[in-house]
Design a protein around this motif. Structure first.
Motif, PDB file in Angstrom:
ATOM      1  N   CYS A 178       0.809  -1.073  -0.152  1.00 46.78           N
ATOM      2  CA  CYS A 178       0.137  -0.026  -0.153  1.00 46.78           C
ATOM      3  C   CYS A 178       0.918   1.325  -0.108  1.00 46.78           C
ATOM      4  N   CYS A 181       3.201   1.905   3.067  1.00 45.53           N
ATOM      5  CA  CYS A 181       4.400   1.495   3.088  1.00 45.53           C
ATOM      6  C   CYS A 181       5.362   1.236   1.966  1.00 45.53           C
ATOM      7  N   CYS A 240      -3.106  -4.965   1.781  1.00 41.59           N
ATOM      8  CA  CYS A 240      -1.535  -4.663   1.764  1.00 41.59           C
ATOM      9  C   CYS A 240      -0.836  -5.971   2.127  1.00 41.59           C
ATOM     10  N   CYS A 242       2.547  -5.757   2.891  1.00 39.33           N
ATOM     11  CA  CYS A 242       3.267  -5.484   3.891  1.00 39.33           C
ATOM     12  C   CYS A 242       2.736  -5.236   5.257  1.00 39.33           C
ATOM     13  N   CYS A 243       1.507  -4.625   5.256  1.00 40.11           N
ATOM     14  CA  CYS A 243       0.748  -4.187   6.408  1.00 40.11           C
ATOM     15  C   CYS A 243       0.391  -5.577   7.095  1.00 40.11           C
TER      16      CYS A 243
HETATM   17 ZN   LIG Z   1       0.810  -1.261   3.874  1.00 45.33          ZN
END
Ligand SMILES: [Zn+2]
Length: 268
Positions: A178, A181, A240, A242-243
Motif C-alpha cells: 500500500c 508502506c 496490503c 506489507c501491512c
Molecule cells: Zn501497507
C-alpha cells in the motif's frame, strides 16, 4: 487474523487463500491469491511458499502447489508460470506444456485446462477475465511494469489477439504493497510523470526526506481505465502485503528474506 472489505478470505483444509467477488459471481473462472498459511515450507519460506527459484526445498514447494491447487480445483500439471523479470512482455498461452521463455511478465489464454500463475511479494497482481470471449490474463506489475504500463498493454493484447472489448473485461488489482508502506525515490516518480494521462496528485505523496509514498495500485487502476476497462469493472483489493506480513509474503517487511505468494487463474 487479517480482514478485507472487498476480497473474500477462504479456508480449506488449513490453507488460507483469497478470492475476488467480481470474478466469483461470473462463474467463469477458478482463481485465487495465496497467503502464507497452510503450506509445509519452513523458516523464511514458512509456510506456503510458491516459488521454485527462491532457494526453498523443491519437494516442499511441490506440496504447497498441490495444496493451493486443491483449494480451487485445478490440476498442478495445468500450471503455466511466467518467468517474471519486471518486463512488459506478454505471451499468449495455447497449451499447459508450452515453454515460457525468460522475461515474460504477462500471460493470456482462452483455453480451458491452463492455469496461469504469477508470483508476488509486494508487487501488484493484475488479473483479467473477459466473460463474453472467455479470455483470462495475469500480469505482474511492480514499479517497473507499472512504469511500462503492463496493465494497459495486457488489455490491448487481449483485444488484438482474442477480439476482447475492453468494456467487457473484469479486472482485479490484487493484494500488494500500500501507499503507506511503499516509499520510493524520484527515479520512479520521474518515469511515472512521463506518462501524460496519469493523475498523480493522490498517488504520489512527497515526504520530508525527499522521497515519495507511491500508490502503485492507483496508478495501475488509471492504466486500466486508459485501456478502456470500465471503472465499475475494476476491483482494487484493499489488502496490503506489507501491512499483513504475518499472513502474506512481503519483500519490504522482511528485507527480502521471504517466500513467494502466487496468483492463479483458470477458465472454469
Ligand atoms: Zn501497507
Amino acid at each position: 487474523m487479517f480482514k478485507s472489505s472487498n476480497c473474500t478470505i477462504n479456508s480449506s483444509d488449513g490453507v488460507l487463500y483469497i478470492t475476488f467477488p467480481i470474478f466469483e459471481k461470473t462463474g467463469k473462472v477458478k482463481h485465487c491469491f495465496s497467503t502464507k498459511i497452510g503450506g509445509v515450507s519452513e523458516g523464511r519460506y514458512s509456510q506456503m511458499n510458491l516459488s521454485y527459484t527462491n532457494g526453498d526445498d523443491e519437494d516442499r514447494v511441490t506440496e504447497n502447489f498441490r495444496r493451493i491447487c486443491r483449494c480451487i480445483d485445478v490440476c498442478p500439471d495445468s500450471i503455466v508460470k511466467s518467468h517474471q523479470t519486471h518486463t512488459v512482455n506478454i505471451m499468449d498461452v495455447e497449451s499447459p506444456d508450452q515453454v515460457i521463455p525468460p522475461d515474460i511478465d504477462g500471460l493470456i489464454t482462452n483455453k480451458k485446462g491452463i492455469t496461469l500463475c504469477s508470483s508476488y511479494a509486494d508487487c501488484v497482481p493484475l488479473l483479467f477475465c473477459d466473460p463474453k470471449k472467455n479470455v483470462i490474463a495475469s500480469s505482474h506489475s511492480g514499479w517497473r511494469g507499472t512504469v511500462g504500463e503492463i496493465g494497459r498493454l495486457t488489455v490491448e493484447k487481449m483485444a488484438r489477439d482474442y477480439g476482447c472489448d475492453p468494456g467487457d473485461i473484469l479486472a482485479v488489482i490484487g493484494p500488494a504493497i500500500c501507499q503507506k508502506c511503499y516509499e520510493v525515490d524520484n527515479l520512479v516518480i520521474d518515469k511515472l510523470k512521463k506518462i501524460d494521462y496519469l493523475d498523480l496528485s493522490n498517488a504520489v505523496k512527497p515526504q520530508p526526506n525527499g522521497h515519495y509514498l507511491l500508490d502503485l495500485k492507483e496508478v495501475c487502476r488509471q492504466e486500466l481505465l486508459k485501456a478502456g476497462v470500465s471503472d465499475s469493472q475494476i476491483l482494487v483489493s484493499d489488502l496490503c502485503t506489507c501491512c499483513n506480513s504475518d499472513f502474506l509474503h512481503s519483500h519490504r517487511a522482511t528485507g527480502g528474506k521471504r517466500g513467494n505468494l502466487c496468483a492463479l487463474i483458470a477458465l472454469a
